[in-house]
Design a protein around this motif. Structure first.
Motif, mmCIF file in Angstrom:
data_model
loop_
_atom_site.group_PDB
_atom_site.id
_atom_site.type_symbol
_atom_site.label_atom_id
_atom_site.label_comp_id
_atom_site.label_asym_id
_atom_site.label_seq_id
_atom_site.Cartn_x
_atom_site.Cartn_y
_atom_site.Cartn_z
ATOM 1 N N GLU A 175 1.032 -0.997 -0.260
ATOM 2 C CA GLU A 175 -0.295 0.112 -0.384
ATOM 3 C C GLU A 175 0.716 0.947 -0.311
ATOM 4 N N VAL A 176 0.400 1.728 -1.012
ATOM 5 C CA VAL A 176 1.031 3.338 -0.955
ATOM 6 C C VAL A 176 0.424 4.520 -0.600
ATOM 7 N N ARG A 177 0.386 5.184 0.627
ATOM 8 C CA ARG A 177 -0.853 6.468 0.984
ATOM 9 C C ARG A 177 -0.607 7.707 0.143
ATOM 10 N N LEU A 178 -1.257 8.091 -0.694
ATOM 11 C CA LEU A 178 -0.851 9.258 -1.222
ATOM 12 C C LEU A 178 -1.615 10.544 -0.354
ATOM 13 N N LYS A 179 -0.747 11.831 -0.275
ATOM 14 C CA LYS A 179 -0.583 12.976 0.725
ATOM 15 C C LYS A 179 -1.629 13.562 0.432
ATOM 16 N N SER A 180 -2.051 13.988 -1.878
ATOM 17 C CA SER A 180 -2.764 14.759 -2.483
ATOM 18 C C SER A 180 -3.072 13.802 -3.697
ATOM 19 N N SER A 181 -3.902 14.528 -4.700
ATOM 20 C CA SER A 181 -4.353 14.357 -5.679
ATOM 21 C C SER A 181 -3.056 14.443 -7.107
ATOM 22 N N SER A 182 -2.242 15.183 -6.610
ATOM 23 C CA SER A 182 -1.333 15.623 -7.388
ATOM 24 C C SER A 182 -0.591 15.897 -6.314
ATOM 25 N N GLN A 184 -9.248 5.932 0.739
ATOM 26 C CA GLN A 184 -10.090 4.952 -0.856
ATOM 27 C C GLN A 184 -8.902 4.494 -1.408
ATOM 28 N N LEU A 185 -9.241 3.393 -2.176
ATOM 29 C CA LEU A 185 -8.396 2.325 -2.873
ATOM 30 C C LEU A 185 -8.763 3.527 -4.580
ATOM 31 N N VAL A 186 -7.443 4.319 -4.585
ATOM 32 C CA VAL A 186 -7.807 5.084 -6.373
ATOM 33 C C VAL A 186 -8.258 3.659 -7.722
ATOM 34 N N SER A 187 -9.373 3.737 -7.821
ATOM 35 C CA SER A 187 -9.760 4.079 -9.196
ATOM 36 C C SER A 187 -10.177 4.155 -10.036
ATOM 37 N N GLY A 188 -10.609 5.503 -10.103
ATOM 38 C CA GLY A 188 -10.139 6.171 -11.361
ATOM 39 C C GLY A 188 -8.631 6.527 -12.365
ATOM 40 N N VAL A 189 -8.393 7.717 -12.933
ATOM 41 C CA VAL A 189 -7.735 7.820 -14.091
ATOM 42 C C VAL A 189 -7.092 8.041 -13.280
ATOM 43 N N LEU A 236 10.129 9.865 -12.129
ATOM 44 C CA LEU A 236 11.349 11.013 -11.746
ATOM 45 C C LEU A 236 12.377 10.273 -11.834
ATOM 46 N N GLY A 237 12.836 9.124 -11.205
ATOM 47 C CA GLY A 237 13.798 8.937 -11.127
ATOM 48 C C GLY A 237 13.963 8.159 -9.743
ATOM 49 N N GLY A 238 14.939 7.752 -9.594
ATOM 50 C CA GLY A 238 15.190 6.945 -8.701
ATOM 51 C C GLY A 238 13.705 5.836 -7.406
ATOM 52 N N ASP A 239 13.296 6.481 -6.553
ATOM 53 C CA ASP A 239 12.016 6.150 -5.762
ATOM 54 C C ASP A 239 11.094 7.532 -5.839
ATOM 55 N N ASN A 240 11.373 8.659 -6.785
ATOM 56 C CA ASN A 240 9.914 9.425 -6.890
ATOM 57 C C ASN A 240 9.458 9.651 -8.459
ATOM 58 N N PHE A 241 8.078 9.325 -8.273
ATOM 59 C CA PHE A 241 6.702 10.352 -9.097
ATOM 60 C C PHE A 241 6.101 10.593 -8.314
ATOM 61 N N ASN A 242 5.113 11.141 -10.360
ATOM 62 C CA ASN A 242 5.033 11.871 -10.114
ATOM 63 C C ASN A 242 3.223 12.002 -10.208
ATOM 64 N N ILE A 243 2.600 11.897 -9.143
ATOM 65 C CA ILE A 243 1.142 10.824 -9.536
ATOM 66 C C ILE A 243 0.441 11.745 -9.287
ATOM 67 N N GLU A 244 -0.985 11.751 -10.306
ATOM 68 C CA GLU A 244 -2.150 12.639 -10.748
ATOM 69 C C GLU A 244 -3.574 11.941 -10.765
ATOM 70 N N ILE A 245 -4.473 11.399 -9.992
ATOM 71 C CA ILE A 245 -5.528 11.237 -9.778
ATOM 72 C C ILE A 245 -6.564 11.921 -10.345
ATOM 73 N N ASP A 246 -7.520 11.212 -10.971
ATOM 74 C CA ASP A 246 -9.093 11.914 -11.797
ATOM 75 C C ASP A 246 -10.179 10.922 -11.400
ATOM 76 N N TYR A 247 -10.439 11.516 -10.151
ATOM 77 C CA TYR A 247 -11.874 10.927 -9.109
ATOM 78 C C TYR A 247 -12.822 10.790 -10.552
#
Length: 152
Positions: free
Chosen positions: A12-19, A130-135, A141-152
């Protein structure tokens, strides 16, 4: 043995924001282990065999459909290359199909990209719990870093 209905336990990875940017500890080490276990150049070899098998089968099908109903040649010179294809179209189609099948098998063994691997191994939890189920748009970005954006 695990049944088909059971899904592997995902991390599980808990996101701090939707973008925004997200650090997933241990991702690069896990991905390196995954890459070491995959066959090198399986995607390239598979794609080559797919294209080659399709071309061979298409040539033989074309010769079978558009070729003459009878093939005549001089006994002294023998049949030409295209006449051999016309005479043995069915076995050539079978060889092309076999190469196409082998290519598809090899191509399916290619390594996933980092973004696909993230979605396969990790379970994203939205800021609301909630589990991310949208787009989901993921950019590495490199190493262990990603840019994640969630559309609900």
């Amino acid at each position: 043995m695990q049944s088909e209905s059971e899904e592997l336990d995902k991390i599980e990875v808990r996101l701090k924001s939707s973008s925004g940017d997200c650090c997933i500890p241990g991702f690069s080490a896990g991905y390196a282990v995954y890459i070491d276990g995959r066959e090198k150049n399986a995607g390239c070899k598979g794609a080559f065999l797919l294209v080659t098998g399709l071309a061979i089968a298409a040539l033989a099908v074309g010769a079978l459909i558009f070729g003459p109903s009878t093939i005549s040649y001089y006994r002294s010179t023998g049949p030409s290359w295209f006449q051999y294809i016309q005479m043995y179209a069915a076995p050539i189609i079978a060889v092309g199909g076999a190469l196409f099948t082998l290519g598809g098998h090899l191509y399916s063994k290619r390594a996933m990209g980092r973004e696909e691997f993230l979605l396969e191994i990790y379970q994203l939890i939205a800021p609301d719990g909630q589990l991310v189920s949208g787009v989901v748009r993921i950019r590495y970005l490199g190493g262990d870093n990603f840019n994640i954006e969630i559309d609900y």
